[in-house]
Scaffold this motif. Sequence first.
Motif, PDB file in Angstrom:
ATOM      1  N   GLU A 244      14.984   2.916 100.041  1.00  0.00           N
ATOM      2  CA  GLU A 244      14.978   2.264  98.731  1.00  0.00           C
ATOM      3  C   GLU A 244      13.935   2.891  97.807  1.00  0.00           C
ATOM      4  O   GLU A 244      14.177   3.048  96.606  1.00  0.00           O
ATOM      5  N   LEU A 245      12.767   3.247  98.367  1.00  0.00           N
ATOM      6  CA  LEU A 245      11.749   3.913  97.556  1.00  0.00           C
ATOM      7  C   LEU A 245      12.227   5.283  97.082  1.00  0.00           C
ATOM      8  O   LEU A 245      11.974   5.684  95.940  1.00  0.00           O
ATOM      9  N   LYS A 247      15.324   6.090  96.643  1.00  0.00           N
ATOM     10  CA  LYS A 247      16.333   5.828  95.617  1.00  0.00           C
ATOM     11  C   LYS A 247      15.684   5.456  94.287  1.00  0.00           C
ATOM     12  O   LYS A 247      16.079   5.943  93.221  1.00  0.00           O
ATOM     13  N   ALA A 248      14.643   4.590  94.362  1.00  0.00           N
ATOM     14  CA  ALA A 248      13.935   4.190  93.146  1.00  0.00           C
ATOM     15  C   ALA A 248      13.238   5.373  92.494  1.00  0.00           C
ATOM     16  O   ALA A 248      13.222   5.501  91.266  1.00  0.00           O
ATOM     17  N   ASP A 249      12.684   6.254  93.342  1.00  0.00           N
ATOM     18  CA  ASP A 249      12.022   7.453  92.805  1.00  0.00           C
ATOM     19  C   ASP A 249      13.019   8.359  92.103  1.00  0.00           C
ATOM     20  O   ASP A 249      12.746   8.877  91.006  1.00  0.00           O
ATOM     21  N   LEU A 251      15.889   7.393  90.810  1.00  0.00           N
ATOM     22  CA  LEU A 251      16.330   6.709  89.593  1.00  0.00           C
ATOM     23  C   LEU A 251      15.291   6.840  88.485  1.00  0.00           C
ATOM     24  O   LEU A 251      15.633   7.031  87.313  1.00  0.00           O
ATOM     25  N   GLN A 252      14.024   6.752  88.881  1.00  0.00           N
ATOM     26  CA  GLN A 252      12.963   6.899  87.887  1.00  0.00           C
ATOM     27  C   GLN A 252      12.980   8.294  87.267  1.00  0.00           C
ATOM     28  O   GLN A 252      12.866   8.448  86.043  1.00  0.00           O
ATOM     29  N   GLN A 316      14.646  -6.959  84.732  1.00  0.00           N
ATOM     30  CA  GLN A 316      14.307  -6.518  86.081  1.00  0.00           C
ATOM     31  C   GLN A 316      12.912  -6.961  86.495  1.00  0.00           C
ATOM     32  O   GLN A 316      12.651  -7.170  87.681  1.00  0.00           O
ATOM     33  N   GLU A 421      24.908   1.747  87.651  1.00  0.00           N
ATOM     34  CA  GLU A 421      23.608   2.408  87.509  1.00  0.00           C
ATOM     35  C   GLU A 421      23.422   2.907  86.082  1.00  0.00           C
ATOM     36  O   GLU A 421      24.386   3.179  85.363  1.00  0.00           O
TER      37      GLU A 421
END
Length: 474
Positions: A244-245, A247-249, A251-252, A316, A421
């Motif tokens: 998840e991190l 993925k978040a990275d 996405l960021q 969010q 997304e």
Amino acid sequence: MKLRIDLKSLKFKIWIYFAVFAALLMLILWFLQIFFLNTYYQEMKISQTKKIARTIMAEYGRDDLIENISALSYKNDMYIHIETSDGTIIFTPGEDDKRTGAVGPALAFMKEMSKVRNKLLKNQSNTVSIILPEPRSNMNTLAYGAFLDRTPGEEVILYIFSPLYPVESTVDILASQLVYVTIISLLLAFALSFLISNKLTRPIVNITKSASKLAKGDYGVIFEGGYYSEINQLADTLNHTSKELAKADNLQKDLIANVSHDLRTPLTMVKSYAEMIRDLSGDNPEKRNSHLQVIIDEADRLNLLVSDLLQISKMQSGVESLHISTFNMKDTILSILNSYHILSEQEGYCLCFQCDRDIFVTGDESRIKQVISNLVNNAVRYCGEDKKVTISLTEMTDYIRCEVTDTGKGIPESELEHIWERYYKASTNHSRNKSSGTGLGLSIVKEILLLHHARFGVNSVVDQGSTFWFELQK
């Protein structure tokens, strides 16, 4: 290499606790076998003698009493004698009983029986027990007396004499044996605790090392489990967290790249047309107004992009709160569709609404309007050649279902989970409306519906169209 021992580590504490537990067990064993053996033996001998006396008392008067007493006497190494108060012997061991020495059995315990009888007659209870010391042999004797019949003048007295053998030699043997047992047990305990602590802490140490890599930004690190379910669950949770991190990275990074791109384009346009006004069209009103309109349109686009980004960030982060009320869903959708009449009149779009009665729901009306508007905008932008968009509202038992259907190119199944997304655009979608949006519409829809705890999704078939739907509780 210098050996370091962490006194606060789990490995050290497990090792120490296990070793201390083993030492305590050995200490208890020593106390029970060495220091309390003599007392325990004496108490057990008294208890056994009382049990045999109760058995004889229960069987007194039966025909086989004498035979049973002889068996009990030999089996338990006891001298049993029964006589009346006037000296009539009911039972005594035979002359061949060698346990009492050279003299006959009755004579051997004559003095002891007198002590027991005198104490028994003075005592109010039916039983009495005395420990008789024997200085010569260092072997005490347990003397036990009980009334089998207490009729005055016809008393029947039971005498039991049981030797209390010295246990010092037994204690010495046990002590020497316990020394070896203690040493072996402690060594095994230390070795076993060391192995167990190593086996338990090794996966934790590995997880700690992997967590250190994760903290440094290595989101692809793998957490390995161990021999225990709890550690495996921890490893699985951390692996999920790592994904998840990552993925978040990503996405960021994508967000920064996409926002940078989307901001750069209108800013470039604004700068270019401002320079054109300054250098070329400043004296030409028609060109100047055209160029100014482009600047205004791009500024509006920038404002819309920033507003959408701000709105998503608020939702969010939990800053954005809902204003819950009960409203008529049918009227809400009709008010939204009124703004699309110009598309129907000028460009031939057909927006069909299917709902036969009023339907009331509970939620934030302004946010639900935004959801429906974004879905309708999306359907209009990607509808098919027939320019038809269908909005349907259905009432179920516990919820209402809203669907927005277009007849466009559809979305491949492999891309359905990604369309929510930010900035994602399906590869087969072909927009009919060239005025592109911010790419955040469906992301905003998702966040609003999540705040409402609503179910939502999309059904799509390539070359046939897509249906976006959501369900709200009544």
